[in-house]
Design a protein around this motif. Sequence first.
Motif, PDB file in Angstrom:
ATOM      1  N   LYS A  19       0.836  -1.201   0.000  1.00  0.00           N
ATOM      2  CA  LYS A  19       0.000   0.000   0.000  1.00  0.00           C
ATOM      3  C   LYS A  19       0.876   1.258   0.000  1.00  0.00           C
ATOM      4  O   LYS A  19       0.607   2.214  -0.748  1.00  0.00           O
ATOM      5  N   LEU A  20       1.916   1.258   0.811  1.00  0.00           N
ATOM      6  CA  LEU A  20       2.834   2.398   0.862  1.00  0.00           C
ATOM      7  C   LEU A  20       3.461   2.644  -0.508  1.00  0.00           C
ATOM      8  O   LEU A  20       3.505   3.791  -0.990  1.00  0.00           O
ATOM      9  N   LEU A  21       3.934   1.576  -1.139  1.00  0.00           N
ATOM     10  CA  LEU A  21       4.566   1.712  -2.448  1.00  0.00           C
ATOM     11  C   LEU A  21       3.557   2.123  -3.509  1.00  0.00           C
ATOM     12  O   LEU A  21       3.849   2.956  -4.368  1.00  0.00           O
ATOM     13  N   ARG A  22       2.365   1.538  -3.452  1.00  0.00           N
ATOM     14  CA  ARG A  22       1.333   1.887  -4.432  1.00  0.00           C
ATOM     15  C   ARG A  22       0.988   3.373  -4.355  1.00  0.00           C
ATOM     16  O   ARG A  22       0.917   4.063  -5.371  1.00  0.00           O
ATOM     17  N   MET A  23       0.803   3.872  -3.159  1.00  0.00           N
ATOM     18  CA  MET A  23       0.440   5.274  -2.991  1.00  0.00           C
ATOM     19  C   MET A  23       1.604   6.195  -3.352  1.00  0.00           C
ATOM     20  O   MET A  23       1.446   7.179  -4.067  1.00  0.00           O
ATOM     21  N   GLY A  24       2.805   5.852  -2.861  1.00  0.00           N
ATOM     22  CA  GLY A  24       3.960   6.715  -3.095  1.00  0.00           C
ATOM     23  C   GLY A  24       4.380   6.767  -4.551  1.00  0.00           C
ATOM     24  O   GLY A  24       4.717   7.833  -5.077  1.00  0.00           O
ATOM     25  N   LEU A  25       4.349   5.622  -5.225  1.00  0.00           N
ATOM     26  CA  LEU A  25       4.795   5.582  -6.614  1.00  0.00           C
ATOM     27  C   LEU A  25       3.725   6.088  -7.579  1.00  0.00           C
ATOM     28  O   LEU A  25       4.046   6.692  -8.602  1.00  0.00           O
ATOM     29  N   SER A  26       2.464   5.847  -7.254  1.00  0.00           N
ATOM     30  CA  SER A  26       1.387   6.320  -8.127  1.00  0.00           C
ATOM     31  C   SER A  26       1.368   7.837  -8.217  1.00  0.00           C
ATOM     32  O   SER A  26       1.107   8.399  -9.287  1.00  0.00           O
ATOM     33  N   THR A  27       1.659   8.503  -7.101  1.00  0.00           N
ATOM     34  CA  THR A  27       1.674   9.969  -7.127  1.00  0.00           C
ATOM     35  C   THR A  27       2.808  10.514  -7.996  1.00  0.00           C
ATOM     36  O   THR A  27       2.766  11.666  -8.418  1.00  0.00           O
ATOM     37  N   GLN A  28       3.809   9.670  -8.278  1.00  0.00           N
ATOM     38  CA  GLN A  28       4.920  10.076  -9.132  1.00  0.00           C
ATOM     39  C   GLN A  28       4.694   9.667 -10.589  1.00  0.00           C
ATOM     40  O   GLN A  28       5.586   9.812 -11.428  1.00  0.00           O
ATOM     41  N   GLY A  29       3.511   9.131 -10.888  1.00  0.00           N
ATOM     42  CA  GLY A  29       3.167   8.811 -12.267  1.00  0.00           C
ATOM     43  C   GLY A  29       3.471   7.392 -12.699  1.00  0.00           C
ATOM     44  O   GLY A  29       3.299   7.050 -13.868  1.00  0.00           O
ATOM     45  N   TYR A  30       3.912   6.533 -11.769  1.00  0.00           N
ATOM     46  CA  TYR A  30       4.194   5.148 -12.116  1.00  0.00           C
ATOM     47  C   TYR A  30       2.901   4.315 -12.113  1.00  0.00           C
ATOM     48  O   TYR A  30       1.981   4.572 -11.332  1.00  0.00           O
ATOM     49  N   TYR A 102      19.913  -2.261  -3.804  1.00  0.00           N
ATOM     50  CA  TYR A 102      19.463  -2.962  -2.611  1.00  0.00           C
ATOM     51  C   TYR A 102      19.143  -1.924  -1.538  1.00  0.00           C
ATOM     52  O   TYR A 102      19.977  -1.088  -1.227  1.00  0.00           O
ATOM     53  N   LEU A 103      17.926  -1.991  -0.989  1.00  0.00           N
ATOM     54  CA  LEU A 103      17.527  -1.110   0.113  1.00  0.00           C
ATOM     55  C   LEU A 103      17.077  -1.961   1.289  1.00  0.00           C
ATOM     56  O   LEU A 103      16.396  -2.980   1.110  1.00  0.00           O
ATOM     57  N   THR A 104      17.452  -1.538   2.478  1.00  0.00           N
ATOM     58  CA  THR A 104      17.066  -2.250   3.693  1.00  0.00           C
ATOM     59  C   THR A 104      15.853  -1.575   4.325  1.00  0.00           C
ATOM     60  O   THR A 104      15.803  -0.348   4.430  1.00  0.00           O
ATOM     61  N   LYS A 105      14.868  -2.373   4.724  1.00  0.00           N
ATOM     62  CA  LYS A 105      13.699  -1.847   5.428  1.00  0.00           C
ATOM     63  C   LYS A 105      14.093  -1.449   6.845  1.00  0.00           C
ATOM     64  O   LYS A 105      14.892  -2.152   7.467  1.00  0.00           O
ATOM     65  N   PRO A 106      13.517  -0.376   7.394  1.00  0.00           N
ATOM     66  CA  PRO A 106      12.624   0.596   6.754  1.00  0.00           C
ATOM     67  C   PRO A 106      13.408   1.506   5.806  1.00  0.00           C
ATOM     68  O   PRO A 106      14.601   1.730   5.994  1.00  0.00           O
ATOM     69  N   PHE A 107      12.732   2.025   4.807  1.00  0.00           N
ATOM     70  CA  PHE A 107      13.383   2.857   3.802  1.00  0.00           C
ATOM     71  C   PHE A 107      12.560   4.124   3.582  1.00  0.00           C
ATOM     72  O   PHE A 107      11.367   4.173   3.895  1.00  0.00           O
ATOM     73  N   GLY A 108      13.195   5.150   3.056  1.00  0.00           N
ATOM     74  CA  GLY A 108      12.504   6.392   2.738  1.00  0.00           C
ATOM     75  C   GLY A 108      12.044   6.383   1.289  1.00  0.00           C
ATOM     76  O   GLY A 108      12.767   5.888   0.413  1.00  0.00           O
ATOM     77  N   MET A 109      10.857   6.921   1.040  1.00  0.00           N
ATOM     78  CA  MET A 109      10.327   6.936  -0.318  1.00  0.00           C
ATOM     79  C   MET A 109      11.212   7.743  -1.257  1.00  0.00           C
ATOM     80  O   MET A 109      11.427   7.346  -2.410  1.00  0.00           O
ATOM     81  N   ASP A 110      11.744   8.864  -0.784  1.00  0.00           N
ATOM     82  CA  ASP A 110      12.603   9.688  -1.644  1.00  0.00           C
ATOM     83  C   ASP A 110      13.852   8.918  -2.065  1.00  0.00           C
ATOM     84  O   ASP A 110      14.297   9.013  -3.214  1.00  0.00           O
ATOM     85  N   GLU A 111      14.416   8.158  -1.123  1.00  0.00           N
ATOM     86  CA  GLU A 111      15.604   7.367  -1.458  1.00  0.00           C
ATOM     87  C   GLU A 111      15.252   6.271  -2.460  1.00  0.00           C
ATOM     88  O   GLU A 111      15.997   6.033  -3.421  1.00  0.00           O
ATOM     89  N   LEU A 112      14.117   5.614  -2.270  1.00  0.00           N
ATOM     90  CA  LEU A 112      13.700   4.574  -3.207  1.00  0.00           C
ATOM     91  C   LEU A 112      13.509   5.155  -4.602  1.00  0.00           C
ATOM     92  O   LEU A 112      13.968   4.575  -5.591  1.00  0.00           O
ATOM     93  N   LEU A 113      12.852   6.304  -4.704  1.00  0.00           N
ATOM     94  CA  LEU A 113      12.628   6.933  -6.004  1.00  0.00           C
ATOM     95  C   LEU A 113      13.956   7.267  -6.680  1.00  0.00           C
ATOM     96  O   LEU A 113      14.113   7.080  -7.889  1.00  0.00           O
ATOM     97  N   ALA A 114      14.909   7.755  -5.892  1.00  0.00           N
ATOM     98  CA  ALA A 114      16.227   8.083  -6.447  1.00  0.00           C
ATOM     99  C   ALA A 114      16.924   6.819  -6.951  1.00  0.00           C
ATOM    100  O   ALA A 114      17.548   6.820  -8.028  1.00  0.00           O
ATOM    101  N   ARG A 115      16.829   5.723  -6.200  1.00  0.00           N
ATOM    102  CA  ARG A 115      17.456   4.467  -6.623  1.00  0.00           C
ATOM    103  C   ARG A 115      16.780   3.931  -7.893  1.00  0.00           C
ATOM    104  O   ARG A 115      17.445   3.382  -8.781  1.00  0.00           O
ATOM    105  N   MET A 116      15.467   4.079  -7.970  1.00  0.00           N
ATOM    106  CA  MET A 116      14.740   3.641  -9.167  1.00  0.00           C
ATOM    107  C   MET A 116      15.189   4.434 -10.393  1.00  0.00           C
ATOM    108  O   MET A 116      15.437   3.860 -11.463  1.00  0.00           O
ATOM    109  N   ARG A 117      15.291   5.741 -10.240  1.00  0.00           N
ATOM    110  CA  ARG A 117      15.719   6.572 -11.372  1.00  0.00           C
ATOM    111  C   ARG A 117      17.129   6.191 -11.819  1.00  0.00           C
ATOM    112  O   ARG A 117      17.428   6.138 -13.021  1.00  0.00           O
ATOM    113  N   ALA A 118      17.997   5.925 -10.841  1.00  0.00           N
ATOM    114  CA  ALA A 118      19.374   5.542 -11.176  1.00  0.00           C
ATOM    115  C   ALA A 118      19.391   4.213 -11.929  1.00  0.00           C
ATOM    116  O   ALA A 118      20.142   4.047 -12.902  1.00  0.00           O
TER     117      ALA A 118
END
Length: 229
Positions: A19-30, A102-118
């Motif tokens: 749910k966290l990922l769905r909400m966070g990533l959907s707002t970024q257009g994914y 590789y990200l370790t839980k708990p993680f920040g959404m901003d960091e995940l988005l940056a890793r995805m873009r990279a």
Amino acid sequence: MNATPIKVLVIDDEPPIRKLLRMGLSTQGYEILEASNGKNALELLAQNPALIILDLGLPDIQGHELLRMIRGRNDSVPIVVLSSRGDEAGKVQALDLGADDYLTKPFGMDELLARMRAALRHQLQVHGERPVFRSGDLSVDLVRRIVKVGEREVKLSPKEYELLRVLVQHAGKVLTHRFLLKELWDELTDAQYLRVYVRQLRQKIEADPERPQFVLTETGIGYRLRAAD
């Protein structure tokens, strides 16, 4: 812009994380595909996600084994691993098996988005594409799907963006009508569709659409995008 969203497959057995990922990533257009186990994840690979977020702690298939199976079916899709395990050996094993990050839980959404873009940028570079294409005042960010002329962001329809993306991938090369029709529709489609979208694209990115500087016509053959600077 109204470009086709990037499709992300989220593989995690924890509903709150999905749910966290769905909400966070959907707002970024994914666009989000969700799998709660390895079996479902393997089925969803058929939908050709552009990126995978993989939790290693799944109920049916051990995470590293699932990673190996995914890589056996698709050796290029970027994979960002999430795990509650922070041990170095687990990270190294995941990366050796083909994970991009590789990200370790708990993680920040901003960091995940940056890793995805990279990870997406790296995939583009591996395939010989520039993450950001520039020709004169025109810039096309192939990761963020942002098109600008100077400082002005250009709003494109999904099909207009796909046309521009194909032209960018082959910048400087003449692309025949048949090639473009096959890439964007199928080669049996009436070429008039292509001319309509070229005209619409020029209206949005050219200072003078009647005297284009970017999308050039090769009379009787096709079109060419001015090469990168």
